[in-house]
Motif scaffolding. Structure first.
Motif, short mmCIF file in Angstrom:
data_model
loop_
_atom_site.label_atom_id
_atom_site.label_comp_id
_atom_site.label_asym_id
_atom_site.label_seq_id
_atom_site.Cartn_x
_atom_site.Cartn_y
_atom_site.Cartn_z
N ALA A 19 -13.34 3.55 5.57
CA ALA A 19 -12.02 4.00 5.85
C ALA A 19 -10.77 4.08 5.01
O ALA A 19 -10.27 4.79 4.58
N ALA A 20 -10.61 2.65 4.40
CA ALA A 20 -9.64 2.20 3.90
C ALA A 20 -10.05 2.74 2.29
O ALA A 20 -8.94 3.03 1.61
N LEU A 21 -11.12 2.77 1.78
CA LEU A 21 -11.33 3.52 0.54
C LEU A 21 -10.99 5.03 0.65
O LEU A 21 -10.40 5.39 -0.32
N ALA A 22 -11.01 5.55 1.73
CA ALA A 22 -10.69 7.11 1.81
C ALA A 22 -9.03 7.16 1.85
O ALA A 22 -8.40 8.05 1.36
N VAL A 23 -8.36 6.13 2.53
CA VAL A 23 -7.07 6.07 2.27
C VAL A 23 -6.29 5.88 0.88
O VAL A 23 -5.49 6.74 0.83
N LEU A 24 -7.07 5.01 0.17
CA LEU A 24 -6.64 4.85 -1.04
C LEU A 24 -6.88 6.28 -2.00
O LEU A 24 -6.23 6.37 -2.81
N GLN A 25 -8.04 6.74 -1.75
CA GLN A 25 -8.29 7.92 -2.44
C GLN A 25 -7.41 9.08 -2.21
O GLN A 25 -6.90 9.86 -2.89
N ALA A 26 -6.85 9.07 -0.70
CA ALA A 26 -6.11 10.01 -0.53
C ALA A 26 -4.60 9.84 -0.89
O ALA A 26 -3.87 10.97 -1.53
N ILE A 27 -4.06 8.77 -1.09
CA ILE A 27 -2.94 8.16 -1.74
C ILE A 27 -2.90 8.76 -3.31
O ILE A 27 -2.04 9.49 -3.53
N ILE A 46 0.98 -1.42 0.05
CA ILE A 46 -0.02 0.13 0.07
C ILE A 46 0.96 1.39 -0.23
O ILE A 46 0.84 2.10 0.75
N GLY A 47 1.96 1.15 -0.89
CA GLY A 47 2.57 2.50 -1.22
C GLY A 47 3.96 2.74 -0.16
O GLY A 47 4.74 3.62 -0.72
N ARG A 48 3.98 1.67 0.68
CA ARG A 48 5.33 2.03 1.61
C ARG A 48 6.69 2.06 1.01
O ARG A 48 7.44 2.75 1.32
N THR A 49 6.70 1.23 -0.05
CA THR A 49 7.94 1.03 -0.80
C THR A 49 8.21 1.90 -1.96
O THR A 49 9.02 2.03 -2.77
N GLY A 50 6.98 2.73 -2.20
CA GLY A 50 6.86 3.71 -3.49
C GLY A 50 6.27 3.20 -4.58
O GLY A 50 5.91 4.05 -5.40
N THR A 51 5.55 2.04 -4.60
CA THR A 51 4.40 1.53 -5.59
C THR A 51 3.45 0.92 -4.56
O THR A 51 3.64 0.48 -3.34
N LEU A 52 2.24 1.08 -5.21
CA LEU A 52 1.23 0.70 -4.21
C LEU A 52 1.33 -0.76 -3.70
O LEU A 52 0.88 -1.18 -2.72
N PHE A 53 1.79 -1.74 -4.72
CA PHE A 53 2.22 -3.09 -4.23
C PHE A 53 3.70 -3.22 -4.46
O PHE A 53 4.27 -2.94 -5.51
N ALA A 54 4.37 -3.54 -3.42
CA ALA A 54 5.70 -3.92 -3.48
C ALA A 54 6.18 -4.82 -4.60
O ALA A 54 7.26 -4.46 -5.14
N GLN A 55 5.24 -5.74 -4.99
CA GLN A 55 5.72 -6.90 -6.10
C GLN A 55 5.81 -6.19 -7.34
O GLN A 55 6.57 -6.53 -8.59
N GLY A 89 16.90 -0.52 2.54
CA GLY A 89 15.37 -0.35 2.40
C GLY A 89 14.80 0.31 1.10
O GLY A 89 15.82 0.45 0.18
N ARG A 90 13.66 0.34 1.12
CA ARG A 90 13.16 1.07 -0.25
C ARG A 90 12.08 2.18 0.41
O ARG A 90 11.23 1.84 1.14
N GLY A 91 11.90 3.35 -0.41
CA GLY A 91 10.85 4.19 -0.42
C GLY A 91 10.88 4.77 1.07
O GLY A 91 12.12 5.12 1.81
N LEU A 142 2.32 8.41 -3.96
CA LEU A 142 3.45 7.38 -4.14
C LEU A 142 4.43 8.11 -4.50
O LEU A 142 5.55 7.69 -4.30
N GLU A 143 4.19 9.39 -5.35
CA GLU A 143 5.45 9.88 -5.85
C GLU A 143 6.02 10.26 -4.68
O GLU A 143 7.42 10.69 -4.54
N ARG A 144 5.29 11.09 -3.69
CA ARG A 144 6.04 11.57 -2.49
C ARG A 144 6.86 10.81 -1.68
O ARG A 144 7.92 11.01 -1.15
N VAL A 145 6.42 9.41 -1.61
CA VAL A 145 7.21 8.35 -1.01
C VAL A 145 8.48 8.11 -1.58
O VAL A 145 9.34 8.03 -1.00
#
Length: 447
Positions: A313-321, A246-255, A356-358, A327-330
């Motif tokens: 809540a999760a839908l709002a999180v994805l919308q905020a991202i 969910i964006g932690r490494t700079g892409t929504l999915f790390a894979q 690490g990454r992101g 993702l660019e900011r990460v």
């Protein structure tokens, strides 16, 4: 005396009373820079207005309806968004309450898939040494962290383990990163041939290892080889992105950065950003069709799966991202964090590796930099660093057992995606201060 059964019975805790941006505040109004997101959870920081509003709106309409009777608009919309954003044909979303539940669901689905397609002899799971996939018995059973497993070993489902992809510790002299990655990836094929590949259901791994080893990414080509081996022998690939997704490494999915697709992926933590407990297992169309065209019933379930408020809540999180281009900011702030960490610590005598990454970084701490000698476990180094950092107004995630569940220490950093440049400076300054204070105390004790 607290009546709460806390994680540690003899460690008093501060009381968090409010949050704002990248800071939490205690009952005395002391501010703490959240440099770890709790446990890589608070990706949007604290008190995000859009997520708060989404929760309030959903509760006013419908807080909860049991998934055995109803679906909800929030659940359906969240699943649609995740399926649209996930790689390839990862199109079928099973919503649960957290990471351990997501992994438990993935393991059971992998098993049922092979029952559905008339290969019931596939009962083995393979993971990596020093891995961690959750605290429920099934998830803990496939994990390779000996310290976490030890008290419960007699009642755990057994799993097979191969080497982790941990270049700092395990790459041979004269070996390139690519050669090393292929060597350790090929341990999967060796283990399959040992067990009989027709008896193995799945291989599970974190694309970037989180809590147990400290933000360890695989070398280039490792996961492509893993994917090839799984395909060759008909073994499912489960990627655990509970912490790194969910964006932690700079892409929504790390894979995505490995240029592969899992058969099943698990996400949690950043999906709810701490505003509601939620996790998800996402399965490929092939796996879903096996169940849908077979028994038609995934023999599993949780009371709060598909929870309407958590889904909103999760839908709002994805919308905020998306809307805030996080993702660019990460990627940008992750580069800034890496540069600051290297500038401050690359020659530090007690820092062996920076990786690490992101916005998912870690320092591996060593007593002897040249020989990569870890600190003795008896130093309680992780606990000292955590306490000292908190005293200095910094939340970070130190852990022991980095190498094998007993030896080694690291500090994991996973700040909110919204962290600014000045706060990155504050993070590194307070981390440096805290580490030096702890190392100075240790030196005095041993002199």
């Amino acid at each position: 005396m607290s009546q709460v059964f806390h994680r540690h019975c003899h460690t008093p805790l501060r009381t968090a009373v409010r949050g704002e941006g990248v800071y939490l505040f205690d009952q005395h109004n002391n501010a703490y820079l959240d440099a770890c997101g709790g446990a890589a959870v608070s990706c949007l920081g604290h008190n995000h207005p859009g997520v708060r509003q989404a929760i309030n709106t959903q509760v006013e309409q419908l807080a909860y309806a049991h998934s055995g009777f109803f679906t909800s608009e929030a659940c359906e919309q969240l699943a649609e968004q995740l399926a649209a954003k996930a790689p390839g044909d990862l199109n079928h979303v099973y919503l649960v309450s957290g990471g351990s539940e997501a992994v438990e669901s993935a393991l059971k689905l992998a098993r049922q898939y092979f029952v559905e397609i008339d290969q019931p002899q596939r009962v083995h799971f393979i993971s990596r040494r020093q891995s961690y996939h959750g605290n429920t018995l099934g998830a803990l059973g496939v994990g390779g962290n000996l310290w976490r497993r030890a008290p419960f070993d007699p009642i755990l489902t057994s799993a097979e383990h191969i080497a982790a992809c941990y270049a700092y510790r395990d790459k041979h002299a004269g070996e390139t990163d690519y050669q090393y990655g292929q060597r350790v990836a090929n341990e999967l094929e060796q283990k399959l041939l040992e067990l009989g590949p027709e008896n193995v259901a799945a291989f599970i791994a974190e694309p970037v290892v989180g809590a147990t080893a400290g933000a360890v990414p695989a070398v280039e080509g490792y996961f492509k080889r893993i994917r090839e081996i799984c395909d060759q022998y008909g073994v499912l690939l489960i990627l655990d992105e509970v912490m790194c997704g969910i964006g932690r490494t700079g892409t929504l999915f790390a894979q995505e950065q490995e240029q592969i697709q899992a058969d099943i992926v698990t996400v949690a933590k950043g999906l709810g950003a701490g505003y509601q407990p939620i996790g998800a297992m996402i399965a490929s169309s092939r796996i879903y069709r096996a169940v849908a065209d077979g028994s038609g019933f995934f023999q599993h379930g949780h009371t709060y799966m598909g929870h309407a408020t958590a889904s909103a809540a999760a839908l709002a999180v994805l919308q905020a991202i998306d809307q805030d281009q996080l993702l660019e900011r990460v990627r940008r702030q992750g580069q800034g964090l890496a540069e600051r960490l290297n500038q401050r610590f690359e020659n530090h005598p007690r820092v062996g590796d920076i990786r690490g990454r992101g916005l998912f970084m870690a320092l591996e701490l060593v007593q002897d930099r040249d020989g990569q000698q870890p600190f003795d476990p008896s130093t309680a180094l992780a606990a000292r660093i955590k306490q000292t950092a908190m005293d200095n107004g910094l939340m970070c995630y130190p852990m022991g057992g980095t190498i094998d569940g007993e030896q080694g220490h690291h500090v994991l950093l996973a700040p909110p995606y919204i962290i600014g440049d000045n706060q990155l400076d504050e993070l590194v300054d307070k981390l440096s201060l805290s580490l030096n204070q702890v190392f100075h105390t240790l030196a005095k004790e041993t002199s």
